[in-house]
Every structure is written in structure tokens, then in C-alpha cells.
Scaffold this active site. Sequence first.
Site: not given
Length: 230
Positions: A76, A176, A205
Site C-alpha cells: 500500500s 480491495d 486490501h
Amino acid sequence: MPSVLILHGLSSHPVLTVGPLPEVLRQAGYQIAQPTLPGHGTRPEDLKGVRWQDWYRVALEAYRSLPSPKAVVGLSMGGLLAAKIAAEEAPQALVAMVPALGFVNKTAYLAPYLSWAIPIAKGTASVRDAERKAKSPNYPWMPTEAVAELVKLQREVDPLLPKVKAPALVLQARHDSTIPEASVRRYYQRLGSAHKQYKVYDSEHDLLLDSEADKVAADIRDWLQGILPV
């Protein structure tokens, strides 16, 4: 011995959020560094006043402390920091898991302008499996100014992506709810790497916390072994 820098995401726990990956890589013979990015691993309030440059400084110091050859792996926000390192430091490999180049929630882009009025941002539902979700170590909320810093980091990293030349592996989570597929695809497509691969997992995610965590870790290990054999 090849080495790997592992970078966690925004509001993520620096150790627990990367699940089985560090141990899988250690068992394969890699030296690992897992820095705690400023404001993480304690309480959400500690993200107040932290800038994206602070995250990058700590990540870069950890990267430079490792012996070559080396790879950088990021989840991320960590995927953005990893790309900046890859563009500027030329590691031998880059792995980006759901790199945070955009948001599903479009109001997040307004964080730089609204943090004074809306000081708290709710955490995201980043794990699909109910049992694993209940054990998520991520912050339940974060200061909106931390999201604003992530927006600034996105703007910093996007133009750097074509400068990345290292072999790259980019991983997307099919379910996600935080980072849209289009943003992960953009990250992948803009990379200047001649050798790059894109994979999709049946996950939310947090790829290394959800039900396919072991597979994700094994796939990263196998890919790295093809680039940086031990």
C-alpha cells in the site's frame, strides 16, 4: 546474502500486517529489514505531525543499511515508498502489493484541504475473512492529516514511476475496498521496468493478512528467487 526491505502501509502495524512474508523470506535465505515508519505500531494519535518525508527518511535509512544485492517490497503506502527508493537508489528488484496510488473513496483526495475541519479519518475494512478481520492489528482510525500526507506522497511518486528500471512484481487484491484496480494498473503500466509481472489475488486490501496470505508470501519468495537467487 541477498537482502530485502519490507515496508508496511499507512496505519498498519509494522510487523503484524506483513504476516508470514518475513519468515518465509528468512527461511529462503534472505536478510530482512522491517523498519517501523514514524507514527506506527503505537497509537493513532502518534501519526499527528508526521510527514511523508519522515516515512521516506526511515525507509531509505533501512534500505541503505542492507547489503547488496537487495530488493524492496512495499504494501500500500509502502509500495509508494518502495517505488521512490527504486527510482532513486536502483535496487535489484521491486515488489509492490496494492500500491496506494489512488483511493476508492474519492473524498480522501480532499484530505489536504479538510483535515482542519474533519480531524479524524475512519480506518478501512482491509481484511475479507471474518475471523482474520477480527484480529486485524491496524489502527481503527487515523488523523486526517496522515491521509493528506499520503496524497502528497502519491503526487511525489507518480512522475517517478517511469524511472524505475528494476524488475518488478505488482500484486492486486480483487476485493480491495481501499485502492481501486485502476490505480494499481496505472502504477504497473507506468513503471519503466523492462521485466515486470502483475498478479491478482482473491483478497481484500491487506494481502498478507487475508485468506491467501500464505500464497502471496510464497509467490513473492519464488519471484524473488528468480531475480535474486540465494
